[in-house]
Design a protein around this motif. Structure first.
Motif, PDB file in Angstrom:
ATOM      1  N   LEU A 136       0.844  -1.191   0.000  1.00  0.00           N
ATOM      2  CA  LEU A 136       0.000   0.000   0.000  1.00  0.00           C
ATOM      3  C   LEU A 136       0.882   1.245   0.000  1.00  0.00           C
ATOM      4  O   LEU A 136       1.992   1.224   0.548  1.00  0.00           O
ATOM      5  CB  LEU A 136      -0.905   0.023   1.240  1.00  0.00           C
ATOM      6  N   ASP A 137       0.379   2.306  -0.612  1.00  0.00           N
ATOM      7  CA  ASP A 137       1.065   3.598  -0.626  1.00  0.00           C
ATOM      8  C   ASP A 137       0.319   4.536   0.317  1.00  0.00           C
ATOM      9  O   ASP A 137      -0.817   4.936   0.022  1.00  0.00           O
ATOM     10  CB  ASP A 137       1.087   4.158  -2.043  1.00  0.00           C
ATOM     11  N   ALA A 138       0.947   4.885   1.429  1.00  0.00           N
ATOM     12  CA  ALA A 138       0.268   5.728   2.421  1.00  0.00           C
ATOM     13  C   ALA A 138      -0.025   7.117   1.884  1.00  0.00           C
ATOM     14  O   ALA A 138      -0.969   7.777   2.321  1.00  0.00           O
ATOM     15  CB  ALA A 138       1.107   5.825   3.695  1.00  0.00           C
ATOM     16  N   ALA A 139       0.791   7.590   0.937  1.00  0.00           N
ATOM     17  CA  ALA A 139       0.589   8.935   0.392  1.00  0.00           C
ATOM     18  C   ALA A 139      -0.667   9.007  -0.473  1.00  0.00           C
ATOM     19  O   ALA A 139      -1.392  10.009  -0.462  1.00  0.00           O
ATOM     20  CB  ALA A 139       1.811   9.366  -0.416  1.00  0.00           C
ATOM     21  N   GLY A 140      -0.934   7.946  -1.236  1.00  0.00           N
ATOM     22  CA  GLY A 140      -2.113   7.942  -2.100  1.00  0.00           C
ATOM     23  C   GLY A 140      -3.220   7.044  -1.579  1.00  0.00           C
ATOM     24  O   GLY A 140      -4.052   6.567  -2.350  1.00  0.00           O
ATOM     25  N   VAL A 193       3.441  -1.088   3.955  1.00  0.00           N
ATOM     26  CA  VAL A 193       2.914   0.243   3.691  1.00  0.00           C
ATOM     27  C   VAL A 193       4.078   1.203   3.499  1.00  0.00           C
ATOM     28  O   VAL A 193       4.858   1.440   4.421  1.00  0.00           O
ATOM     29  CB  VAL A 193       2.018   0.738   4.846  1.00  0.00           C
ATOM     30  N   GLU A 194       4.203   1.733   2.296  1.00  0.00           N
ATOM     31  CA  GLU A 194       5.306   2.624   1.965  1.00  0.00           C
ATOM     32  C   GLU A 194       4.893   4.092   2.107  1.00  0.00           C
ATOM     33  O   GLU A 194       3.714   4.423   2.144  1.00  0.00           O
ATOM     34  CB  GLU A 194       5.771   2.352   0.538  1.00  0.00           C
ATOM     35  N   VAL A 232       3.859  -3.890   8.031  1.00  0.00           N
ATOM     36  CA  VAL A 232       5.131  -3.172   8.125  1.00  0.00           C
ATOM     37  C   VAL A 232       4.925  -1.753   7.628  1.00  0.00           C
ATOM     38  O   VAL A 232       4.508  -1.549   6.482  1.00  0.00           O
ATOM     39  CB  VAL A 232       6.235  -3.864   7.301  1.00  0.00           C
ATOM     40  N   LEU A 233       5.212  -0.781   8.477  1.00  0.00           N
ATOM     41  CA  LEU A 233       5.060   0.628   8.138  1.00  0.00           C
ATOM     42  C   LEU A 233       6.430   1.235   7.881  1.00  0.00           C
ATOM     43  O   LEU A 233       7.293   1.230   8.772  1.00  0.00           O
ATOM     44  CB  LEU A 233       4.367   1.369   9.285  1.00  0.00           C
ATOM     45  N   LEU A 234       6.645   1.751   6.672  1.00  0.00           N
ATOM     46  CA  LEU A 234       7.930   2.336   6.308  1.00  0.00           C
ATOM     47  C   LEU A 234       7.830   3.860   6.390  1.00  0.00           C
ATOM     48  O   LEU A 234       7.120   4.484   5.600  1.00  0.00           O
ATOM     49  CB  LEU A 234       8.327   1.925   4.887  1.00  0.00           C
ATOM     50  N   HIS A 235       8.545   4.432   7.360  1.00  0.00           N
ATOM     51  CA  HIS A 235       8.497   5.889   7.587  1.00  0.00           C
ATOM     52  C   HIS A 235       9.895   6.452   7.350  1.00  0.00           C
ATOM     53  O   HIS A 235      10.846   6.151   8.071  1.00  0.00           O
ATOM     54  CB  HIS A 235       8.042   6.184   9.017  1.00  0.00           C
TER      55      HIS A 235
END
Length: 329
Positions: A52-56, A79-80, A107-110
């Motif tokens: 998933l793309d957190a920005a979109g 989640v990128e 997995v959350l990539l920040h």
């Protein structure tokens, strides 16, 4: 604070958990953390991966991706771009982490920054595991990263070979990682300086330090041949003279440390292998010859950067001068 320290670790310790935070700006390390989590889950059997793309992000996507009914196998949701998350993602993720599905790994990539602070604070207060991916910019960190790549592949490599590789590739972490992977894949025997030179010897940094090494050792013919080859293939003379200047500075620092009773590694930040090499090379040099070499290189640097119309000639003259001083002629 104590709770956070108990669950935070660097990327190479990443492991599956219902919710995992991978934080920091170094994208290569973040991808390695994800690879470790994927590998650990696949040891248990087949998995289904959703990205998933957190920005979109659109409302409801996280819930759909983590729904048990969607998976015949355990699910992994990556989640990128959480540092650029949408408001919808913030709301959905806060709701999800309050009661995550224990059969799914999220997995959350920040990548850094203040966006999503409420979510990060919630994860950290809840002791969710966090794996950090700090930026790799310092030369020593680049060398450590490359050495670690070989070690993790079960191919420990000598310090000089690792140093030569970083000199050849430069400061791009992704390129260093790719170069390490290529050598690990292609080379069946020991990975030494000669192997690195064979694969990457034409790169600018490698050429620059090869020129410097030859000149400092008094090998004038070899140094000039390297210079001419570099210039004929379009190499800018600036990094070549910079490598020579860097080499002389190291010799001066190590020589001065000896007289001042300083530890070059602890007090001056010079790598142990550089100290050992400089001490051997200093047998050819004294204070006067080093001073003359520095003057020659400084003059060439000025000429190359605009004071002369023949930068190649200026570089060759400096290399000849340094080599002749090293050989005692």
């Amino acid at each position: 604070m104590a709770a956070r320290q108990a669950v935070e670790a660097t990327w190479h310790r990443a492991a599956p958990a219902p919710v995992v935070l991978v934080s920091g700006p170094e994208a290569v390390l973040a991808s390695r953390a994800v690879e470790r989590i994927v590998a650990a889950m696949r040891k248990r059997g087949e998995i289904e991966i959703t990205r998933l793309d957190a920005a979109g992000y659109s409302r409801g996507q996280l819930q759909a991706a983590t729904s048990p009914s969607l998976f015949a196998e355990p699910g992994l949701v990556i989640v990128e771009a959480v540092e650029a998350m949408s408001d919808d993602f913030l709301q959905d993720s806060l709701a999800y982490v309050a009661g995550p599905d224990p059969e799914c790994v999220v997995v959350l990539l920040h990548g850094g920054g203040v966006r999503g602070k409420k979510l990060l604070d919630t994860l950290r207060k809840g002791n969710a595991p966090e794996y950090t991916c700090p930026a790799i910019k310092k030369d020593a960190d680049l060398v450590d990263f490359a050495a670690g790549e070989f070690e993790r592949a079960g191919r420990p490599t000598g310090a000089r070979a690792v140093r030569a590789l970083v000199d050849a590739i430069g400061s791009d972490v992704a390129e260093i990682a790719a170069a390490c992977a290529q050598l690990i894949s292609d080379v069946s025997g020991p990975i030494d300086e000669q192997v690195v030179a064979r694969y990457y010897g034409t790169r600018v940094n490698a050429t620059g330090f090869a020129v410097a090494d030859a000149a400092i050792a008094g090998k004038g013919g070899e140094a000039i041949a390297l210079v001419r080859h570099a210039l004929s293939t379009g190499t800018d003379p600036v990094p070549l003279v910079a490598a020579l200047a860097s080499k002389l500075r190291t010799l001066i620092k190590v020589g001065a440390a000896r007289g001042r009773r300083l530890d070059p590694t602890k007090d001056l930040g010079i790598q142990p292998w550089q100290v050992d090499r400089a001490r051997r090379e200093l047998q050819r040099w004294d204070a006067e010859s080093l001073a003359l070499a520095v003057q020659a290189v400084a003059q060439a640097d000025a000429e190359i950067k605009g004071a002369s119309r023949a930068p190649g000639f200026a570089l060759e003259r400096a290399v000849r001068t340094v080599a002749s001083l090293a050989s005692g002629r």
